[in-house]
Design a protein around this motif. Structure first.
Motif, PDB file in Angstrom:
ATOM      1  N   ARG A 160       0.929  -1.028  -0.130  1.00 31.92           N
ATOM      2  CA  ARG A 160      -0.068   0.012  -0.228  1.00 31.92           C
ATOM      3  C   ARG A 160       0.877   1.405  -0.001  1.00 31.92           C
ATOM      4  NH1 ARG A 160      -5.287   1.157   4.055  1.00 31.92           N
ATOM      5  NH2 ARG A 160      -6.048   2.948   3.055  1.00 31.92           N
ATOM      6  N   GLY A 161       0.535   2.382  -0.825  1.00 31.19           N
ATOM      7  CA  GLY A 161       1.266   3.441  -1.023  1.00 31.19           C
ATOM      8  C   GLY A 161       2.140   3.534  -2.223  1.00 31.19           C
ATOM      9  N   GLN A 162       2.672   4.866  -2.454  1.00 31.61           N
ATOM     10  CA  GLN A 162       3.313   4.943  -3.726  1.00 31.61           C
ATOM     11  C   GLN A 162       4.509   4.203  -3.452  1.00 31.61           C
ATOM     12  OE1 GLN A 162       3.613   5.806  -6.719  1.00 31.61           O
ATOM     13  NE2 GLN A 162       2.978   7.655  -6.985  1.00 31.61           N
ATOM     14  N   CYS A 163       5.112   3.946  -4.935  1.00 31.58           N
ATOM     15  CA  CYS A 163       6.368   3.345  -4.881  1.00 31.58           C
ATOM     16  C   CYS A 163       7.535   4.158  -4.521  1.00 31.58           C
ATOM     17  CB  CYS A 163       6.709   2.612  -6.044  1.00 31.58           C
ATOM     18  SG  CYS A 163       8.066   1.684  -6.497  1.00 31.58           S
ATOM     19  N   PRO A 164       8.378   3.771  -3.623  1.00 36.67           N
ATOM     20  CA  PRO A 164       9.311   5.171  -3.363  1.00 36.67           C
ATOM     21  C   PRO A 164      10.209   5.345  -4.517  1.00 36.67           C
ATOM     22  CG  PRO A 164       9.312   2.997  -1.666  1.00 36.67           C
ATOM     23  CD  PRO A 164       8.305   2.754  -2.762  1.00 36.67           C
ATOM     24  N   ALA A 165      10.332   4.273  -5.509  1.00 37.73           N
ATOM     25  CA  ALA A 165      11.350   4.516  -6.554  1.00 37.73           C
ATOM     26  C   ALA A 165      10.595   5.452  -7.919  1.00 37.73           C
ATOM     27  CB  ALA A 165      11.831   3.184  -7.066  1.00 37.73           C
ATOM     28  N   ALA A 166       9.296   5.469  -7.430  1.00 39.43           N
ATOM     29  CA  ALA A 166       8.363   6.041  -8.623  1.00 39.43           C
ATOM     30  C   ALA A 166       7.861   7.396  -8.194  1.00 39.43           C
ATOM     31  CB  ALA A 166       7.328   5.368  -8.980  1.00 39.43           C
ATOM     32  N   ALA A 167       8.250   7.696  -7.100  1.00 39.78           N
ATOM     33  CA  ALA A 167       7.615   9.093  -6.325  1.00 39.78           C
ATOM     34  C   ALA A 167       8.221  10.229  -7.171  1.00 39.78           C
ATOM     35  CB  ALA A 167       8.296   9.213  -4.991  1.00 39.78           C
ATOM     36  N   ALA A 168       9.265  10.138  -7.802  1.00 47.08           N
ATOM     37  CA  ALA A 168       9.616  11.378  -8.610  1.00 47.08           C
ATOM     38  C   ALA A 168       9.049  11.523  -9.976  1.00 47.08           C
ATOM     39  CB  ALA A 168      11.106  11.280  -8.594  1.00 47.08           C
ATOM     40  N   SER A 169       8.430  10.562 -10.334  1.00 48.69           N
ATOM     41  CA  SER A 169       7.672  10.608 -11.564  1.00 48.69           C
ATOM     42  C   SER A 169       6.246  10.056 -11.836  1.00 48.69           C
ATOM     43  CB  SER A 169       8.777   9.834 -12.702  1.00 48.69           C
ATOM     44  OG  SER A 169       8.119   9.564 -13.896  1.00 48.69           O
ATOM     45  N   THR A 170       5.584  10.529 -12.546  1.00 48.54           N
ATOM     46  CA  THR A 170       4.229   9.821 -12.591  1.00 48.54           C
ATOM     47  C   THR A 170       3.914   9.026 -13.941  1.00 48.54           C
ATOM     48  OG1 THR A 170       3.451  12.036 -13.881  1.00 48.54           O
ATOM     49  CG2 THR A 170       3.169  11.836 -11.592  1.00 48.54           C
ATOM     50  N   GLU A 215      -9.075  -2.172   5.577  1.00 52.67           N
ATOM     51  CA  GLU A 215      -7.838  -2.779   6.507  1.00 52.67           C
ATOM     52  C   GLU A 215      -7.504  -1.364   7.305  1.00 52.67           C
ATOM     53  OE1 GLU A 215      -5.643  -6.001   3.426  1.00 52.67           O
ATOM     54  OE2 GLU A 215      -4.901  -3.945   3.731  1.00 52.67           O
ATOM     55  N   ASP A 216      -6.874  -1.603   8.575  1.00 54.78           N
ATOM     56  CA  ASP A 216      -6.551  -0.847   9.480  1.00 54.78           C
ATOM     57  C   ASP A 216      -5.424   0.089   8.804  1.00 54.78           C
ATOM     58  OD1 ASP A 216      -8.642  -1.576  11.036  1.00 54.78           O
ATOM     59  OD2 ASP A 216      -7.296  -2.503  12.813  1.00 54.78           O
ATOM     60  N   LEU A 217      -5.785   1.492   9.118  1.00 57.44           N
ATOM     61  CA  LEU A 217      -4.503   2.208   8.937  1.00 57.44           C
ATOM     62  C   LEU A 217      -3.330   2.366   9.853  1.00 57.44           C
ATOM     63  CD1 LEU A 217      -6.751   5.378   7.601  1.00 57.44           C
ATOM     64  CD2 LEU A 217      -5.325   4.068   6.123  1.00 57.44           C
ATOM     65  N   PRO A 218      -2.182   2.682   9.440  1.00 58.04           N
ATOM     66  CA  PRO A 218      -1.203   2.855  10.653  1.00 58.04           C
ATOM     67  C   PRO A 218      -1.512   4.060  11.315  1.00 58.04           C
ATOM     68  CG  PRO A 218      -0.242   3.557   8.316  1.00 58.04           C
ATOM     69  CD  PRO A 218      -1.753   2.974   8.249  1.00 58.04           C
ATOM     70  N   PRO A 219      -1.175   4.226  12.638  1.00 60.30           N
ATOM     71  CA  PRO A 219      -0.921   5.329  13.511  1.00 60.30           C
ATOM     72  C   PRO A 219      -0.810   6.389  12.739  1.00 60.30           C
ATOM     73  CG  PRO A 219      -0.031   3.431  14.650  1.00 60.30           C
ATOM     74  CD  PRO A 219      -0.137   3.341  13.266  1.00 60.30           C
ATOM     75  N   ARG A 220      -1.358   7.598  12.932  1.00 65.39           N
ATOM     76  CA  ARG A 220      -1.212   8.968  12.237  1.00 65.39           C
ATOM     77  C   ARG A 220       0.232   9.347  12.259  1.00 65.39           C
ATOM     78  NH1 ARG A 220      -6.241  13.080  13.623  1.00 65.39           N
ATOM     79  NH2 ARG A 220      -7.700  12.352  12.160  1.00 65.39           N
ATOM     80  N   ASN A 221       0.952   9.151  13.447  1.00 64.23           N
ATOM     81  CA  ASN A 221       2.252   9.552  13.580  1.00 64.23           C
ATOM     82  C   ASN A 221       3.432   8.639  12.934  1.00 64.23           C
ATOM     83  OD1 ASN A 221       2.027   7.432  15.420  1.00 64.23           O
ATOM     84  ND2 ASN A 221       2.996   8.615  16.987  1.00 64.23           N
ATOM     85  N   GLU A 222       2.855   7.514  12.379  1.00 63.54           N
ATOM     86  CA  GLU A 222       3.739   6.517  11.633  1.00 63.54           C
ATOM     87  C   GLU A 222       3.417   6.349  10.094  1.00 63.54           C
ATOM     88  OE1 GLU A 222       3.275   2.740  13.619  1.00 63.54           O
ATOM     89  OE2 GLU A 222       4.003   3.478  15.590  1.00 63.54           O
ATOM     90  N   THR A 235       3.343   7.136   6.321  1.00 64.94           N
ATOM     91  CA  THR A 235       4.229   7.692   5.344  1.00 64.94           C
ATOM     92  C   THR A 235       3.436   8.038   4.292  1.00 64.94           C
ATOM     93  OG1 THR A 235       4.982   5.583   4.609  1.00 64.94           O
ATOM     94  CG2 THR A 235       6.265   6.712   6.303  1.00 64.94           C
ATOM     95  N   GLU A 236       2.170   7.680   4.165  1.00 64.24           N
ATOM     96  CA  GLU A 236       1.516   7.790   2.958  1.00 64.24           C
ATOM     97  C   GLU A 236       0.432   8.959   2.931  1.00 64.24           C
ATOM     98  OE1 GLU A 236      -1.368   5.863  -0.704  1.00 64.24           O
ATOM     99  OE2 GLU A 236      -0.968   4.825   1.326  1.00 64.24           O
ATOM    100  N   PHE A 237      -0.105   8.949   4.168  1.00 63.70           N
ATOM    101  CA  PHE A 237      -1.228  10.048   4.670  1.00 63.70           C
ATOM    102  C   PHE A 237      -0.877  10.665   6.209  1.00 63.70           C
ATOM    103  CE2 PHE A 237      -3.756   6.932   1.815  1.00 63.70           C
ATOM    104  CZ  PHE A 237      -4.050   7.926   0.755  1.00 63.70           C
ATOM    105  N   PRO A 238       0.204  11.338   6.172  1.00 68.48           N
ATOM    106  CA  PRO A 238       0.795  11.885   7.472  1.00 68.48           C
ATOM    107  C   PRO A 238      -0.368  13.117   7.990  1.00 68.48           C
ATOM    108  CG  PRO A 238       1.897  12.835   5.650  1.00 68.48           C
ATOM    109  CD  PRO A 238       1.307  11.684   5.133  1.00 68.48           C
ATOM    110  N   ASN A 253       1.952  14.620   1.040  1.00 70.46           N
ATOM    111  CA  ASN A 253       1.409  15.701   1.534  1.00 70.46           C
ATOM    112  C   ASN A 253       0.938  15.581   3.150  1.00 70.46           C
ATOM    113  OD1 ASN A 253       1.265  17.006  -0.887  1.00 70.46           O
ATOM    114  ND2 ASN A 253      -0.658  16.409  -1.530  1.00 70.46           N
ATOM    115  N   ILE A 254       1.155  16.504   4.023  1.00 68.17           N
ATOM    116  CA  ILE A 254       0.819  16.679   5.066  1.00 68.17           C
ATOM    117  C   ILE A 254      -0.600  17.361   5.261  1.00 68.17           C
ATOM    118  CG2 ILE A 254       1.593  17.217   7.636  1.00 68.17           C
ATOM    119  CD1 ILE A 254       4.311  17.548   6.492  1.00 68.17           C
ATOM    120  N   THR A 255      -1.538  16.610   6.287  1.00 75.04           N
ATOM    121  CA  THR A 255      -2.761  17.157   6.353  1.00 75.04           C
ATOM    122  C   THR A 255      -2.956  17.677   7.793  1.00 75.04           C
ATOM    123  OG1 THR A 255      -3.910  15.471   4.885  1.00 75.04           O
ATOM    124  CG2 THR A 255      -5.308  16.382   6.423  1.00 75.04           C
ATOM    125  N   LEU A 256      -3.460  18.593   8.070  1.00 72.14           N
ATOM    126  CA  LEU A 256      -3.734  19.487   9.240  1.00 72.14           C
ATOM    127  C   LEU A 256      -5.103  19.153   9.724  1.00 72.14           C
ATOM    128  CD1 LEU A 256      -2.262  22.572  10.743  1.00 72.14           C
ATOM    129  CD2 LEU A 256      -4.779  22.424  10.836  1.00 72.14           C
TER     130      LEU A 256
END
Length: 389
Positions: free
Chosen positions: A18-28, A57-64, A66-69, A139-142
């Protein structure tokens, strides 16, 4: 003898991330998506069987995450002042004489001025973001959670978002408030200043946020109504701060996910192999052994792609699927991922002979068959070829 047609259920033994591929983050661009490469190291990925829906499926804790901080500020150290002045959004404003306010409480207990009908006030807080959060590419969500009224938010003096409706309505009292933090506004050294202009129905009554109490009897501020189970938190797979579908999709979270399957294939000479997806939600991109085959944007229809020319008979093949369920795209819960069955189909090559036709017409027909667009379900015609003699 009739042509061979064999469908094999292809649901077991997929790897998932789950989440964007780290190696692909710089390109779409799909062509450089390294998570789809045949040699990509996927040993840390999770083993799943299909059908699979990651939004359940359960999301990780907010402070952990890396996809939806998410930066939750509801219960931070606020400063409060009744009244309204646009200059109170300035980051260098001295608010030391303002009242200390604790999130979760009805702000009317702090000042008689906030008991007025249609009361307006400001609260301010200084934020220092964790270095780990600042280093993320996501992106960081407040998140403020549910606001008893409506809010205009300013970060370091710049407007982040305004109220959803004018004038204030009862609907605003039950809607969570959250904002995307522009990275160019964030300070890494000095504290960031968050200022909120809050408006409320006000009044001295004892109404609750989800009641039908008339205007003039509502609490205000960042009030925790006891009849609400959650005001600003992540519970299992649900998080209002990062759910783009919001209440329409039950506050579930989509995003991006990857699937990979390693497999061997045995074929006879002249046979063709297809992969059929009964349903992928949504915007799927398909690769075989690192080659971009194509994809399907829609989430509810079946589609099929041919693997024949890219398969290896004497080695392991890797089928990779990128799924993108980002943005607002449904009015109800849709799920995310390969949520229906997948099939591997092997057939004998079919020759469609056209009698009484010229070589030019046969060539045109063959060209047409090779360039048919991918249909939701491949028909017999798209699996056929024109005879060349």
């Amino acid at each position: 003898m009739g042509a061979t047609h064999r469908d094999v259920l292809f649901d077991r033994g997929w790897l998932f991330r789950r989440g964007q591929c780290p190696a692909a983050a710089a390109s779409t661009l799909p062509s450089v998506d390294l998570c789809a490469a045949a040699s990509y190291d996927d040993r840390s990925w999770r083993l799943v069987d299909l059908p699979h829906d990651w939004s359940r499926e359960d999301l990780p804790p907010r402070n952990e995450d890396t996809e939806f901080p998410v930066l939750a500020v509801r219960y931070g150290p606020w400063r409060l002042r009744a009244g309204d002045n646009a200059s109170w959004a300035a980051p260098d404003l001295d608010d030391s004489a303002w009242l200390a306010y604790r999130g979760g409480e009805d702000w009317r207990i702090y000042s008689p001025a906030l008991e007025a009908v249609n009361a307006v006030g400001w609260i301010r807080q200084r934020l220092t973001l964790p270095l780990r959060m600042l280093s993320l590419t996501a992106n960081i969500t407040l998140s403020l959670g549910i606001v008893a009224g409506n809010a205009s938010a300013f970060l370091n003096g710049v407007l982040l978002g305004e109220p959803s409706s004018h004038p204030l309505s009862g609907r605003d009292y039950v809607m969570p408030h959250h904002y995307c933090l522009p990275r160019q506004l964030l300070r890494k050294e000095a504290p960031n200043v968050l200022a909120l202009r809050l408006s409320t129905f006000g009044g001295p009554g004892t109404g609750r946020l989800n009641s039908s109490t008339s205007q003039g009897t509502f609490p205000g501020g960042l009030f925790d109504d006891p009849s609400f189970l959650v005001h600003n938190s992540r519970v299992g797979p649900f998080d209002a701060a990062v759910s783009q579908g919001q209440i329409g999709t039950a506050y579930s979270v989509g995003g991006i996910g990857y699937y990979r399957k390693h497999f061997h294939v045995k074929r006879k000479a002249g046979q063709r192999t297809f992969v059929r997806f009964d349903g992928v939600y949504m915007r799927s991109t398909i690769y075989i052994n690192g080659v971009h085959l194509g994809g399907w944007r829609y989430g509810y229809s079946t589609f099929e792609l041919e693997l024949t020319s890219h398969l290896k008979d004497d080695a392991i093949n890797v089928l990779a699927v990128r799924v993108d369920n980002s943005g607002v795209n449904s009015r109800f819960y849709s799920g995310s991922g390969i949520y229906r069955h997948v099939w591997l189909t092997t057939i004998d090559e079919v020759c469609a002979r056209m009698r009484h036709s010229s070589p030019a017409r046969r060539h045109a027909y063959a060209h047409h068959m090779r360039h048919l667009p991918h249909a939701p379900r491949t028909t017999c015609a798209t699996r056929a070829r024109a005879c060349t003699s």
